[in-house]
Enzyme design. Sequence first.
Site, short mmCIF file in Angstrom:
data_model
loop_
_atom_site.label_atom_id
_atom_site.label_comp_id
_atom_site.label_asym_id
_atom_site.label_seq_id
_atom_site.Cartn_x
_atom_site.Cartn_y
_atom_site.Cartn_z
N GLY A 1 50.15 1.93 -48.62
CA GLY A 1 50.42 3.72 -47.98
C GLY A 1 50.28 4.66 -47.89
O GLY A 1 49.98 5.38 -46.84
N ALA B 1 52.15 -3.45 -49.11
CA ALA B 1 52.67 -5.29 -49.67
C ALA B 1 53.80 -4.59 -50.80
O ALA B 1 54.72 -5.22 -50.99
CB ALA B 1 50.92 -5.56 -49.47
N HIS B 2 52.99 -4.00 -51.42
CA HIS B 2 53.55 -3.96 -53.11
C HIS B 2 54.98 -3.08 -53.22
O HIS B 2 55.02 -3.63 -53.78
CB HIS B 2 52.89 -3.37 -54.09
CG HIS B 2 52.70 -2.00 -54.02
ND1 HIS B 2 53.43 -1.03 -54.30
CD2 HIS B 2 52.04 -1.07 -53.70
CE1 HIS B 2 53.60 0.14 -54.44
NE2 HIS B 2 52.75 0.15 -53.65
N THR C 1 34.66 -3.88 -45.70
CA THR C 1 34.34 -6.06 -45.85
C THR C 1 35.98 -5.77 -46.06
O THR C 1 36.57 -4.70 -47.38
CB THR C 1 34.34 -6.43 -46.84
OG1 THR C 1 31.83 -6.03 -46.39
CG2 THR C 1 34.03 -7.79 -47.24
N CYS D 1 56.86 13.88 -63.55
CA CYS D 1 56.40 14.20 -65.04
C CYS D 1 54.74 14.96 -64.66
O CYS D 1 53.52 13.46 -64.21
CB CYS D 1 55.99 13.41 -66.26
SG CYS D 1 56.05 14.59 -67.21
C1 LIG Z 1 54.69 3.77 -52.39
C2 LIG Z 1 55.51 4.70 -51.46
C3 LIG Z 1 54.34 5.15 -50.51
C4 LIG Z 1 52.63 4.83 -50.82
O1 LIG Z 1 52.16 4.02 -50.92
P1 LIG Z 1 51.27 3.26 -51.90
O2 LIG Z 1 51.15 2.31 -51.26
O3 LIG Z 1 52.04 2.99 -53.06
O4 LIG Z 1 49.96 4.59 -51.49
C5 LIG Z 1 54.21 6.37 -49.55
N1 LIG Z 1 55.64 6.21 -48.95
C6 LIG Z 1 56.46 5.49 -49.06
C7 LIG Z 1 57.92 6.15 -49.21
C8 LIG Z 1 56.33 4.73 -50.63
O5 LIG Z 1 57.75 4.69 -51.11
#
Ligand SMILES: *Cc1c(COP(=O)(O)O)cnc(C)c1O
Length: 391
Positions: free
Chosen positions: A69, A198-199, A235, A323
Amino acid sequence: MIYLDNAATTRTAPEVVEAMLPYFTENYGNPSTIYSLGSASKKAINQARKTIADSLGANMEEIYFTAGGSESDNWAIKAAAEAYASKGKHIITSKIEHHAVLHTCQYLEKHGYEVTYLDVDRNGIVDPEQLKAAIRPDTILITIMFANNEIGTIEPIAEIGAIAKEHGILFHTDAVQAFGQVPINVDEMHIDMLSSSAHKLNGPKGIGFLYIRKGVKIRSFIHGGAQERSRRAGTENVTGIVGYGAAVELAMKTMEERTRKEIELRDYLIHRLETEIDHCWLNGDRVKRLPNNVNFSFLFIEGESMLIMLDMKGICASSGSACTSGSLDPSHVLLAIGLKHEEAHGSLRLTLSADNTREELDFVVDSIKEIVARLRSMSPLYEDYLKKRTI
Ligand SMILES: *Cc1c(COP(=O)(O)O)cnc(C)c1O
């Protein structure tokens, strides 16, 4: 353990892991090669791309895989800023964006761009009228998140998209929290670029995508080989992409039932907390809200202390402070909705999954009641409050 931090990350679904495994072992070919071992990887990537594109009402050629993200947000904003600089250097965003958006905008401000950070109301909603008023002849990009990661508020994205379209301005949305939780259609909502990871939807970590509408002028993010139509070289993360495709397929298939269950659990948790604990309130919009988000402020409490005590009971949650290097900064989102510093510090975010049970939530509520009472009994502010009240 009771896991209530699904906005931070989610458990990779067993179906997703299973789909990924062959691409670590027998199907290890580089997708850019021409022998059949490589073609198997390429085929799997395109299948995932198709699944994702279909879920958004987009075309396969408009989906670009990234490392998550944050990368997608960086790419969308920086590349649009560069590609459209001859038209203007003004960007509009909101005060409650994820840091991947806010810090990218701050970076651009150091490089000659001007950024308007829109206020939000008490529930965290961007006002489309305020957005309209902020538009200038040199505005090149509007970037507003689909749903907020802290308070769960869902923004009026279709309305914002229509305004952007009407003014001929590019519209990007960070949909990392919303994708898989709310139906999204890029055409109906006039979205030009969309970030996802994805996570956050039971896929693996370190893989994301950026949707870029056909016709949008955009620069390559990583220069090198011809992967991702030469715009994001390197890749491909084949296992990650395969896992992403599987996660999206699963998310789309289960969305209706899963979110109905989440909403039921969410509203049960909200109801118990607000009726059984004094001096606390729900943050974020009650209706325009992610199905799995609960965010409360408890007066006279330090969120961090609450987290540590919840952890001792096996409960994973999150607070309204980040934090950073030992100092506790209250969340910019909670400040933007008008909370005072001490109110923002006393905040707790619980983000559910459909796997949680009422029994778990009962234990969580009982634990929070006990912890809040214990922390308040040690709080000089609470003591002051009680004294003043009895006078
Ligand atoms: C978690 C999150 C991100 C960052 O995504 P990552 O895959 O952890 O870099 C960006 N925007 C929002 C709103 C998120 O909740």
